[in-house]
Structures are given as C-alpha cells and as structure tokens.
Design an enzyme around this catalytic site. Structure first.
Site, short mmCIF file in Angstrom:
data_model
loop_
_atom_site.label_atom_id
_atom_site.label_comp_id
_atom_site.label_asym_id
_atom_site.label_seq_id
_atom_site.Cartn_x
_atom_site.Cartn_y
_atom_site.Cartn_z
N LYS A 47 0.84 -1.20 0.00
CA LYS A 47 0.00 0.00 0.00
C LYS A 47 0.88 1.24 0.00
CE LYS A 47 -0.53 -0.04 5.03
NZ LYS A 47 -1.47 0.01 6.16
N TYR A 268 15.67 31.65 5.03
CA TYR A 268 14.58 32.49 5.52
C TYR A 268 14.71 32.73 7.02
CZ TYR A 268 12.08 31.91 1.10
OH TYR A 268 11.71 31.93 -0.22
#
Length: 374
Positions: A47, A268
């Site tokens: 999955k 940043y």
C-alpha cells in the site's frame, strides 16, 4: 578575510535530477529475513505505492523472493498489480472509496470487511461471489468489527453465501512495536476467540492473520496462518530489533555553491549564522519534495563520502549545507538517504531528526522526485 583552500571545481555539463532509486535486491533480502523467523505464508503489503518505493517494483521483488500474498489499500491498487502480471492472491482491506464488487470478483481480489454495514453493502452489490476476510477489532479501536457485533457479522456472512465466500479472518496488533509478547497477549487472545466463534458459527476453517512486521519478527504467538509485511519490505522494523536493508537511495544535485564570511545569515529568517568563513552548497530538494521542514541539529547529507550539515531553514525547493573548505561544483551529487552506511544518512536517522517515524519519511517523497530502479 582569509581565503580557505578549496577543492578544485569539476566541470559538470548536466545536473543529476533528484531521484529516488528503489533497490529490489534489498526488498528480496528483507523478505528472506522474515521468512527465516516464521513458517507461515507471508503477505507482502505494498500500500501507499509500496511505502513510496513503487508498488509494482516492490511486489515483484517480494513475490520473486517467496511472498505468497500481496496486500493493498483498495481495489484499484489491486487491479494495477493484476495488470502488471502479478497472479498471487491479493487482499484489499481499507477500501476508503468503497468496494467495486464487480472488479473484485473479476480480478480475483479478496476484500476485508470490518462491519455489519460493510458486509450488507457488499452482499447487495455482488453479482458474482467475492472472497472476503472478516476483520475483527482485536484491541486497536481503529476499524474492525467490535466484539458485540461479531455474532451478527458471522450470521450475515453465513446467510450471504453465494454472493460472498468467507476465506479469512484478520485483526491488528496495537502494541507490537514494543517487541514484548506480553503487550500482544490480549490481541492474540481476542483473535483466538474470534476464530473459535467463527467456527462455532459454521464458517471456516479460514486463513487467520494478525501480525505485521513487528509481530512477525518478535512474537511467534502472533503468526497464526499468515503474517503481513509492509514496512519491513523496505527496511523499516518498527520494533527496532532486527537489522533490515534500506530499499532506496535518494539523491539530488548541488545547484549552487558560494564562499561566505563568518556571520552570514542563512535562509529564511536568518536562523543560522555561519561561525567562520565557509562554503555553502544549495541542494535542489526541499519540503515540497519530502524533506521534513523541522529538523533537529545534526541533520545532514552525504556528498563525496563526507556528511555535511544542513544549515538554515528547509525551503520548499532547496536545502543549504555547510561544506567547510570544500567548494562543491554545480552538479555534484548529494545523497539525502540510503542504505550505504558511513557518511550516508539512513531513513531512521532522518526520522529521528524530524521527530517522526521512518514510514512518514519514505511515503512523503514528492512527485517531483524522479523514480528509478536499480
């Protein structure tokens, strides 16, 4: 300003695209390691696109190494495996969009059913018989039929013969990662009670399965008739008791390098200031590609056999690493994680740096990252 001695830049004409390379041999070896500790059949759970490694690639490697079953999230994933030529039994057990009964019957896909309501709907929808595994809540309260509804579930399954064929009984272990059989004992007892109640209801014998990777590796009492191995296929043992092989390597290019003075603010917010004159290299992956945005000190990548620390904030498309005296050429290849050891970080290290589990690291790699197979 004193200039550092830098390594000689190497001319690189083309950049290496950010790439996640899946290693089928590692998947196969991990399957063999599970096989060594259990005598029951193994379901390879693929999955979430094979835990981010490619469902078809992982499934093929696991089946070639001896997996007896495959497990998926929904019928569409199972149909894709059938279309890829995989013929072993497949179980779909979450089905968040409901069950396409016609496709399940046509493609020989088993369906897990965890409630009376789900079973009523499947019986109503099925024109041809659909193979069913009844899913019992064995202590997690996260899906599975509650104890009080077992009798009605079994009664309905018996009355629905001809539209459904009950072939399995399943549950989950809520505390298997603790690698303590006493922590699993309540779920094992509940599974045995469910099996016995099912037989008394006139259903069975059926294939009973409870354990995933941790239970399979640590507690033989949880094995019943089959074990389900998902994370373990790609080298993740949640119990941290067994050495498995990482099944992928994530690489990305250096896209920019510069020499900067001491006190330079990086990224940043300028959350990192360089302590000395140093070289900074920008690597072309960021949080949009699956690099966790919040990282503990010490996180790094390997370039040229040396681990370099990540500095400053992780950006959407880039990270910055401090390479010290080494001026790295544009196009140098950074290894974000891999199974190589040494300077190369592992998926488990990334999970610790991010305060998460390895599963989220490997399943969170974005679509911009190119996929390849070794």
């Amino acid at each position: 300003m004193t200039t550092l001695l830098a390594t000689e830049p190497v001319t690189v004409s083309r950049l290496h695209a950010p790439t996640l390379c899946t290693l089928p041999d590692a998947v196969a070896e991990n399957l063999r390691r599970v096989r060594a500790v259990t005598a029951v059949p193994i379901m390879a759970v693929v999955k979430a696109d094979g835990y981010g490694h490619g469902a078809v690639t992982v499934a093929r490697a696991a089946v070639a190494a001896g997996a007896d079953w495959l497990g998926v999230t929904d019928v569409a994933e199972a149909v894709a495996l059938r279309d890829a030529g995989l013929e072993v039994p497949i179980l779909s057990w979450l089905n968040p969009s409901g069950v396409d009964a016609e496709a399940a019957a046509a493609h020989r896909i088993d369906i897990a059913i965890g409630s009376v309501e789900e079973l009523c709907q499947l019986i109503a929808d099925a024109a041809d018989p659909v193979r069913v595994h009844l899913h019992l809540d064995t202590g997690m309260a996260r899906g599975g039929c509650p104890l009080d509804d077992w009798s009605e579930l079994f009664r309905l399954a018996r009355s629905g013969r001809g539209r459904v064929e009950v072939v399995g009984l399943m549950g989950h272990l809520p505390r298997a990662d603790e690698a303590d059989p006493t922590a699993n004992a309540a779920a094992v007892l509940r599974m045995r009670q469910g099996r016995d109640a099912m037989l008394r209801a006139g259903l069975g014998p059926v294939l009973v399965h409870l354990a995933a990777t941790s239970g399979a590796l640590t507690d033989p009492a949880t094995h019943f008739g089959m074990v389900r191995i998902g994370a373990g296929l790609v080298g993740i043992d949640p119990s941290e008791t067994t050495a498995l092989f990482g099944a992928s390597r994530w690489t990305a290019p250096v896209v920019h390098s510069a020499l900067v003075p001491a006190g330079t603010a990086v990224g940043y917010g300028g959350t990192h200031l360089t302590a000395r004159e140093t070289h900074l290299a920008v690597v072309g992956v960021g949080y949009a590609d699956g690099v966790p945005r919040e990282l503990a000190p010490g996180a790094g990548v390997a370039i040229g056999g040396v681990r370099h620390p990540i500095v400053g904030r992780v950006s959407m498309d880039q990270i910055v690493v401090d390479t010290g005296a080494a001026l790295l050429p544009r196009g140098a290849v950074a290894t974000v994680f891999g199974p190589d050891g040494g300077a190369v970080p592992s998926v488990q290290e990334w999970a610790r740096w991010a305060g998460t589990i390895p599963h989220t690291v490997v399943t969170g790699i974005g679509a911009r990252v190119r996929r390849s197979i070794a």
